[in-house]
Design a protein around this motif. Sequence first.
Motif, mmCIF file in Angstrom:
data_model
loop_
_atom_site.group_PDB
_atom_site.id
_atom_site.type_symbol
_atom_site.label_atom_id
_atom_site.label_comp_id
_atom_site.label_asym_id
_atom_site.label_seq_id
_atom_site.Cartn_x
_atom_site.Cartn_y
_atom_site.Cartn_z
ATOM 1 N N ASN A 446 47.699 41.310 40.337
ATOM 2 C CA ASN A 446 49.024 41.893 40.111
ATOM 3 C C ASN A 446 49.879 40.976 39.259
ATOM 4 O O ASN A 446 49.626 39.770 39.164
ATOM 5 N N LEU A 447 50.928 41.541 38.691
ATOM 6 C CA LEU A 447 51.919 40.738 37.987
ATOM 7 C C LEU A 447 52.980 40.279 38.988
ATOM 8 O O LEU A 447 54.135 40.704 38.947
ATOM 9 N N ASP A 448 52.562 39.415 39.904
ATOM 10 C CA ASP A 448 53.495 38.815 40.855
ATOM 11 C C ASP A 448 53.014 37.407 41.184
ATOM 12 O O ASP A 448 51.897 37.007 40.847
ATOM 13 N N TYR A 449 53.862 36.644 41.830
ATOM 14 C CA TYR A 449 53.557 35.238 42.090
ATOM 15 C C TYR A 449 52.359 35.075 43.012
ATOM 16 O O TYR A 449 51.564 34.135 42.846
ATOM 17 N N ARG A 450 52.223 35.944 43.995
ATOM 18 C CA ARG A 450 51.122 35.787 44.946
ATOM 19 C C ARG A 450 49.773 35.916 44.241
ATOM 20 O O ARG A 450 48.880 35.100 44.430
ATOM 21 N N SER A 451 49.619 36.962 43.440
ATOM 22 C CA SER A 451 48.356 37.145 42.735
ATOM 23 C C SER A 451 48.112 36.045 41.709
ATOM 24 O O SER A 451 46.992 35.543 41.566
ATOM 25 N N LEU A 452 49.151 35.682 40.977
ATOM 26 C CA LEU A 452 48.976 34.755 39.868
ATOM 27 C C LEU A 452 48.825 33.303 40.316
ATOM 28 O O LEU A 452 48.218 32.498 39.605
ATOM 29 N N PHE A 453 49.368 32.955 41.498
ATOM 30 C CA PHE A 453 49.375 31.541 41.879
ATOM 31 C C PHE A 453 48.826 31.228 43.269
ATOM 32 O O PHE A 453 48.437 30.097 43.522
ATOM 33 N N LEU A 454 48.804 32.188 44.191
ATOM 34 C CA LEU A 454 48.497 31.866 45.581
ATOM 35 C C LEU A 454 47.209 32.481 46.122
ATOM 36 O O LEU A 454 46.659 31.984 47.096
ATOM 37 N N HIS A 455 46.732 33.570 45.529
ATOM 38 C CA HIS A 455 45.584 34.282 46.092
ATOM 39 C C HIS A 455 44.290 33.984 45.327
ATOM 40 O O HIS A 455 44.316 33.604 44.157
ATOM 41 N N PHE A 456 43.168 34.207 45.997
ATOM 42 C CA PHE A 456 41.873 34.264 45.321
ATOM 43 C C PHE A 456 41.755 35.662 44.695
ATOM 44 O O PHE A 456 41.910 36.671 45.392
ATOM 45 N N GLU A 457 41.501 35.707 43.393
ATOM 46 C CA GLU A 457 41.494 36.974 42.656
ATOM 47 C C GLU A 457 40.250 37.062 41.771
ATOM 48 O O GLU A 457 39.521 36.081 41.589
ATOM 49 N N CYS A 458 40.049 38.244 41.198
ATOM 50 C CA CYS A 458 38.958 38.408 40.237
ATOM 51 C C CYS A 458 39.295 39.551 39.278
ATOM 52 O O CYS A 458 40.177 40.363 39.540
#
Length: 511
Positions: A446-458
């Motif tokens: 997502n375009l939010d702080y959690r997705s961009l900086f805090l979560h494991f994403e793919c």
Amino acid sequence: MKKLFRLLSSRAFLVGTPILLQAFVMVMVIWKFSNYFVYVYTILALLSVVAVLRILTGKSNPAYKIAWIIPIMLFPIFGGLFYLLLGGSNSSKRTKRKMHEIEERMKQSLGQNEAVIREIELQDRSAANQSRYIENYSYCPVYKNTTSEYLSPGEVMFERLLQKLKKAERYIFLEYFIIEEGVMWNSILDILVAKVQQGVDVRVLYDDVGSLLTLPYGYDKQLEKMGIKCSAVNRFVPILSLRLNNRDHRKIAVIDGYTAFTGGINLADEYINKYEKHGQWKDSAILIQGDAVWSFTVMFLSLWNYQRKTEEDYERYRPLPEHAQFFVTDGYVQPFSDSPLDDESVGENVYLNLINEAERYVYINSPYLILDSEMMTALCSAAKRSVDVRIVTPHIPDKWFVHAVTRANYDALVGSGVKIYEYTPGFNHAKSFAVDDELGVVGTINLDYRSLFLHFECGVWLYQTQSVLEVKEDFLQTLEQCRLVTLEDCRAVKWYIRLGRMVLRAFAPLM
């Protein structure tokens, strides 16, 4: 009475109550020692100073720093203490060392075919540079011999997933942020149980915090009894701790090593509109088949080994050679992962590269627009240089305060020429980029702080694939169900709503 019993026996109540009690005890202890106010205040004020210094010297995003410094300075008695408990990253040196070992395993198992990247370089050096960045910092190479198919809405993805699961012969790996019992998950579970009985290796990872309200306690043990190997990632512990920050937000399905799915769709009924939660749910996913699936296999196994403390041989899960003949090259496909523990914001940088290199258009789906200054500047600058920048957001929110921050950013974006559209039938949960008919990304970010900086994403980076055009076509069709946000709409917002949004925006990085 039944509702009250369900509430009192729910997992959320049972684990949430101890946390509230801990916060209450903390406040009461401070109040109890109020007779020694000067000493208590001095100690807590020093803690707040330490917290601020830690924030200022840290590597986190500047907006995230400001969002913590403000409450610490306003409430020095509690602010510093709560930051030290809940702010930043709670990953111990041991955890980071273990995650570093995972990265090393990924490096050993994945490697870039230089001939492929040179092909891209001959066509577009900028695209090649983007691909090299992803390979350097997520360790995931770019591939040929892969087909990709964009799937939207969730009902389409669900149908395709069931089809592929039924064909599994060797293994099924599922990793999801949210799993919830219902039509979608129960249909999948029936297939998984049948496949286990056929000798297929079935494994499931789910985020324990993400599924806190949707699965009963010990659900992983229930699946184990059915023969399904299962682990809950980031297991929730009812202690005041910032372990809650680093969630596994990835959505991955891998089947036999040559078929994989990812995207915004979790395994719960609202994602396929089996019931109405926030109006019509709009979502998306991507199906890839061929060589590029290997990166998703390695991503899953790396986290699996970390969770289960095993050291499996990844090579055992390579796709069988006879499957290669079924997949032709459809452009270039590069799956990638993003970890919050390596001080490199891969997801944001991939998005920024796409925006900054765009020449004709950038079409974006995102449920949230909680933007830092870099992302805001990139979007506005692209629009100012006559790139057609369009973003589709929800009209019906899932969280009112997050939606308020999303709308707080409209004024600056629309004023710079960015076109914002709200999806009027309901909630747009898709996460996708399409750029210049050449480049795109579909994933979980997502375009939010959690997705961009805090979560494991793919996600999956795409170059010259048919799926990029499919993302574009779906986006343009979605616009027919959207309302364009005008500058007049932004300026017509009442002053007290505008003020409330300004306050929420200051704390947006903490949401």
